[in-house]
Design a protein around this motif. Structure first.
Motif, PDB file in Angstrom:
ATOM      1  N   ALA A 191      44.740  39.315  50.170  1.00 46.27           N
ATOM      2  CA  ALA A 191      45.581  39.398  48.969  1.00 46.27           C
ATOM      3  C   ALA A 191      45.191  38.319  47.955  1.00 46.27           C
ATOM      4  CB  ALA A 191      47.050  39.268  49.359  1.00 46.27           C
ATOM      5  N   GLU A 192      44.932  37.117  48.422  1.00 47.48           N
ATOM      6  CA  GLU A 192      44.510  36.048  47.523  1.00 47.48           C
ATOM      7  C   GLU A 192      43.166  36.373  46.878  1.00 47.48           C
ATOM      8  OE1 GLU A 192      46.173  32.951  46.721  1.00 47.48           O
ATOM      9  OE2 GLU A 192      47.740  34.335  47.405  1.00 47.48           O
ATOM     10  N   TYR A 193      42.267  36.950  47.636  1.00 48.91           N
ATOM     11  CA  TYR A 193      40.961  37.370  47.105  1.00 48.91           C
ATOM     12  C   TYR A 193      41.144  38.445  46.043  1.00 48.91           C
ATOM     13  CZ  TYR A 193      36.348  39.657  47.152  1.00 48.91           C
ATOM     14  OH  TYR A 193      35.151  40.230  46.809  1.00 48.91           O
ATOM     15  N   GLN A 194      42.021  39.406  46.283  1.00 51.43           N
ATOM     16  CA  GLN A 194      42.282  40.445  45.291  1.00 51.43           C
ATOM     17  C   GLN A 194      42.855  39.855  44.014  1.00 51.43           C
ATOM     18  OE1 GLN A 194      41.445  43.889  45.595  1.00 51.43           O
ATOM     19  NE2 GLN A 194      40.281  42.836  47.191  1.00 51.43           N
ATOM     20  N   ARG A 195      43.678  38.833  44.131  1.00 52.07           N
ATOM     21  CA  ARG A 195      44.213  38.187  42.939  1.00 52.07           C
ATOM     22  C   ARG A 195      43.106  37.525  42.120  1.00 52.07           C
ATOM     23  NH1 ARG A 195      49.301  37.928  45.659  1.00 52.07           N
ATOM     24  NH2 ARG A 195      48.711  36.318  47.146  1.00 52.07           N
ATOM     25  N   LEU A 210      39.937  38.527  42.028  1.00 48.88           N
ATOM     26  CA  LEU A 210      39.203  39.609  41.372  1.00 48.88           C
ATOM     27  C   LEU A 210      39.924  40.065  40.107  1.00 48.88           C
ATOM     28  CD1 LEU A 210      38.041  41.909  44.339  1.00 48.88           C
ATOM     29  CD2 LEU A 210      36.679  40.268  43.040  1.00 48.88           C
ATOM     30  N   ALA A 211      41.232  40.220  40.197  1.00 52.76           N
ATOM     31  CA  ALA A 211      42.003  40.679  39.047  1.00 52.76           C
ATOM     32  C   ALA A 211      42.027  39.635  37.936  1.00 52.76           C
ATOM     33  CB  ALA A 211      43.421  41.026  39.483  1.00 52.76           C
ATOM     34  N   ALA A 212      42.151  38.369  38.312  1.00 44.79           N
ATOM     35  CA  ALA A 212      42.291  37.312  37.310  1.00 44.79           C
ATOM     36  C   ALA A 212      40.987  37.017  36.581  1.00 44.79           C
ATOM     37  CB  ALA A 212      42.822  36.040  37.978  1.00 44.79           C
ATOM     38  N   THR A 213      39.863  37.071  37.300  1.00 45.70           N
ATOM     39  CA  THR A 213      38.585  36.728  36.677  1.00 45.70           C
ATOM     40  C   THR A 213      37.979  37.880  35.907  1.00 45.70           C
ATOM     41  OG1 THR A 213      37.329  37.339  38.667  1.00 45.70           O
ATOM     42  CG2 THR A 213      38.075  35.044  38.493  1.00 45.70           C
ATOM     43  N   GLY A 214      38.290  39.101  36.321  1.00 46.45           N
ATOM     44  CA  GLY A 214      37.670  40.248  35.679  1.00 46.45           C
ATOM     45  C   GLY A 214      36.177  40.334  35.920  1.00 46.45           C
ATOM     46  N   ALA A 215      35.689  39.664  36.954  1.00 46.51           N
ATOM     47  CA  ALA A 215      34.257  39.650  37.253  1.00 46.51           C
ATOM     48  C   ALA A 215      33.798  41.011  37.765  1.00 46.51           C
ATOM     49  CB  ALA A 215      33.952  38.572  38.296  1.00 46.51           C
ATOM     50  N   HIS A 216      32.488  41.236  37.683  1.00 45.80           N
ATOM     51  CA  HIS A 216      31.909  42.454  38.229  1.00 45.80           C
ATOM     52  C   HIS A 216      32.151  42.481  39.736  1.00 45.80           C
ATOM     53  CE1 HIS A 216      29.378  45.949  38.296  1.00 45.80           C
ATOM     54  NE2 HIS A 216      28.463  45.376  39.055  1.00 45.80           N
ATOM     55  N   HIS A 217      32.347  43.678  40.294  1.00 43.53           N
ATOM     56  CA  HIS A 217      32.681  43.829  41.708  1.00 43.53           C
ATOM     57  C   HIS A 217      31.852  44.957  42.300  1.00 43.53           C
ATOM     58  CE1 HIS A 217      35.822  45.193  44.918  1.00 43.53           C
ATOM     59  NE2 HIS A 217      34.949  44.340  45.440  1.00 43.53           N
ATOM     60  N   ILE A 218      31.148  44.658  43.384  1.00 43.65           N
ATOM     61  CA  ILE A 218      30.329  45.641  44.091  1.00 43.65           C
ATOM     62  C   ILE A 218      30.910  45.846  45.486  1.00 43.65           C
ATOM     63  CG2 ILE A 218      28.064  46.108  45.133  1.00 43.65           C
ATOM     64  CD1 ILE A 218      26.821  44.453  42.867  1.00 43.65           C
ATOM     65  N   VAL A 219      31.196  47.078  45.848  1.00 44.60           N
ATOM     66  CA  VAL A 219      31.529  47.423  47.224  1.00 44.60           C
ATOM     67  C   VAL A 219      30.242  47.933  47.865  1.00 44.60           C
ATOM     68  CG1 VAL A 219      32.898  48.879  48.740  1.00 44.60           C
ATOM     69  CG2 VAL A 219      33.920  47.936  46.666  1.00 44.60           C
ATOM     70  N   ALA A 220      29.729  47.187  48.813  1.00 45.16           N
ATOM     71  CA  ALA A 220      28.416  47.468  49.384  1.00 45.16           C
ATOM     72  C   ALA A 220      28.522  48.388  50.587  1.00 45.16           C
ATOM     73  CB  ALA A 220      27.735  46.164  49.786  1.00 45.16           C
TER      74      ALA A 220
END
Length: 346
Positions: free
Chosen positions: A130-134, A136-146
């Motif tokens: 959950a903290e990791y998801q927060r 991702l949402a806060a930074t708006g960085a690119h995200h790859i699901v490998a």
């Protein structure tokens, strides 16, 4: 936009993942790898000759930002002002827990992971995810699901995903495909249903050098990956799985990949199990085992020699660093003493 596809696979096409171009400092044509001491977690920083960076995992939370501080110090030593890619192998606290503290100190361009958390224990793993998801949402960085078979766009490195979310590559990489005679002597174990077995594992190639990092991939998944066929071939540097714990590092894996050098990111009291130390040191091709910490479980009998241990009893914070050339030669340096050993090209 760029895409990098590598010739790892012998017979199947791999998926391309894309990321943006960006200017970087250079590293004099060498690959640098920093094994940061996060005391039984993982934080391994790869810096390609182009200066582009890949950090695998971010260590623990808490500890007055200890792990984030150590990672940032390694990044600064490498001349980095950002982490281009942060790959999270899985969502246990010693791998993903340090992410919020890390991004508060240094920018991250792209996050890579295996997709949703599957360990629904209503406890620490769900909290870390959950903290990791927060973040991702806060930074708006690119995200790859490998996914297994994907190649990752790290300039100057060929990086293929070999395991992710409990799935494995179905075809051998280039140099793999041999019958694995070590499967017979490697016991079969029950399936692991934790996040460990879902680890995002990668095989990295830099010229003739091959480095394997399977995160905390477990014994049962190693068997699927390596039996009856060794899908990985021979490896130069093995980042010892699961901090050297006995739940991983089966003979079916270790004896088959025949590493020249094994580097274990253990803590003094976490990892470094005697069965693993025995398996690694007894494999036929091994030239050296390096450890981040002296394993209290292993004791004087089973640990490697003192000069190959970054943190002897009572010490912490020292790292190991690899500097590699395109021809496959490399050296490993112990930051606590400056001791360096070189391994010539095969």
């Amino acid at each position: 936009m760029v895409s990098i596809t590598v010739g790892f696979f012998s017979g199947t096409a791999s998926t391309r993942v894309q990321a943006q171009d960006a200017p970087h400092a250079t590293t004099n044509g060498k690959l640098r790898i920093f094994f940061v001491d996060v005391e039984g977690g993982q934080a391994t920083l790869f810096v390609s000759p182009s200066g582009e960076s890949l950090l695998i995992d971010a260590g623990w939370p808490g500890n007055d930002r200890r792990d984030a501080n150590r990672i940032v110090a390694a990044a600064k030593e490498a001349g980095l002002k950002k982490i281009d890619y942060l790959l999270i192998t899985h969502y246990h606290d010693d791998h993903v827990g340090g992410v919020p503290q890390l991004v508060a100190q240094i920018p991250v361009g792209t996050f890579i992971d295996h997709g949703p958390n599957r360990e629904l224990d209503h406890g620490v793993t769900e909290h870390g995810y959950a903290e990791y998801q927060r973040v991702l949402a806060a930074t708006g960085a690119h995200h790859i699901v490998a996914r297994p078979g994907d190649t990752l766009p790290i300039h100057g490195l060929d990086v293929i995903v070999v395991s992710a979310d409990g799935k494995l590559i179905s075809e051998p990489v280039k140099g793999g495909g041999q019958a694995n005679s070590f499967c017979k002597g490697s016991e079969t174990r029950p399936a692991d249903n934790t996040e460990n077995g879902r680890s995002l594992g990668v095989l990295l190639a830099f010229g003739k050098l091959k480095v394997l990092d399977l995160g905390d991939l477990t014994w049962d998944k190693e068997r699927e990956l390596m039996c009856p066929t060794n899908k990985l071939g021979r490896i130069d540097i093995d980042v010892v799985s699961h901090h050297g714990w006995y739940q991983s590092n089966s003979p079916a894996l270790i004896d088959a990949i025949r590493p020249r050098v094994a580097i274990m990111d253990n803590g003094a009291k976490k990892g470094g199990s005697i069965p693993t130390l025995e398996t690694i040191t007894n494999t036929s091709a091994l030239e050296r085992l390096w450890e981040l910490h002296f394993s209290e479980e292993g004791g004087p009998q089973f640990n490697t020699a003192e000069r190959y241990i970054a943190n002897p009893p009572g010490e912490d914070g020292h790292s190991l660093e690899v500097s590699a050339d395109h021809d496959g030669s490399f050296e490993v340096r112990n930051s606590s003493t400056g001791f360096t050993e070189r391994y010539p090209a095969r």
